[in-house]
Design a protein around this motif. Sequence first.
Motif, PDB file in Angstrom:
ATOM      1  N   LYS A 154       0.846  -1.151   0.058  1.00 28.66           N
ATOM      2  CA  LYS A 154       0.079   0.024   0.080  1.00 28.66           C
ATOM      3  C   LYS A 154       0.893   1.318  -0.098  1.00 28.66           C
ATOM      4  N   ASP A 155       1.865   1.421   0.877  1.00 27.30           N
ATOM      5  CA  ASP A 155       2.690   2.434   0.877  1.00 27.30           C
ATOM      6  C   ASP A 155       3.676   2.487  -0.401  1.00 27.30           C
ATOM      7  N   SER A 156       4.012   1.507  -1.088  1.00 25.67           N
ATOM      8  CA  SER A 156       4.883   1.576  -2.182  1.00 25.67           C
ATOM      9  C   SER A 156       3.715   2.159  -3.221  1.00 25.67           C
ATOM     10  N   ASN A 157       2.673   1.774  -3.483  1.00 24.09           N
ATOM     11  CA  ASN A 157       1.524   2.353  -4.416  1.00 24.09           C
ATOM     12  C   ASN A 157       1.283   3.747  -4.386  1.00 24.09           C
ATOM     13  N   ILE A 158       1.196   4.043  -3.089  1.00 22.82           N
ATOM     14  CA  ILE A 158       0.996   5.518  -2.666  1.00 22.82           C
ATOM     15  C   ILE A 158       2.219   6.411  -3.226  1.00 22.82           C
ATOM     16  N   ALA A 159       3.286   5.935  -2.965  1.00 22.29           N
ATOM     17  CA  ALA A 159       4.690   6.836  -3.331  1.00 22.29           C
ATOM     18  C   ALA A 159       4.613   6.621  -4.826  1.00 22.29           C
ATOM     19  N   ALA A 160       4.376   5.569  -5.544  1.00 27.08           N
ATOM     20  CA  ALA A 160       4.348   5.461  -6.778  1.00 27.08           C
ATOM     21  C   ALA A 160       3.426   6.364  -7.463  1.00 27.08           C
ATOM     22  N   SER A 161       2.263   6.599  -7.029  1.00 31.42           N
ATOM     23  CA  SER A 161       1.159   7.481  -7.543  1.00 31.42           C
ATOM     24  C   SER A 161       1.554   9.065  -7.460  1.00 31.42           C
ATOM     25  N   LYS A 162       2.284   9.104  -6.246  1.00 32.79           N
ATOM     26  CA  LYS A 162       3.024  10.595  -6.200  1.00 32.79           C
ATOM     27  C   LYS A 162       3.821  11.092  -7.127  1.00 32.79           C
ATOM     28  N   GLU A 163       4.826   9.986  -7.672  1.00 31.81           N
ATOM     29  CA  GLU A 163       5.765  10.362  -8.440  1.00 31.81           C
ATOM     30  C   GLU A 163       5.165  10.541  -9.741  1.00 31.81           C
TER      31      GLU A 163
END
Length: 76
Positions: free
Chosen positions: A52-61
């Motif tokens: 979940k945290d990785s997906n959130i970080a990727a969406s911000k990028e």
Amino acid sequence: MLVLSRKIDEAIVIGENITIKVISVEKGVVKLGIDAPKNLSIVRSELLEDVKDSNIAASKEINLLDITSLSAILKK
């Protein structure tokens, strides 16, 4: 939430085809054995949080891309 106490080698049955058995308890660590159908996904909750945290970080990028850069990428 249902809270149950179990001793070593005791089990909990969920539905008709999932059994969770206490294998050992050592130094505050409980080892569980889970017998469930192979088509049922069993994942540790901390791994789900990491994804979940990785997906959130990727969406911000992705949000950092401007529309011009995105258009250029799509044309290629």
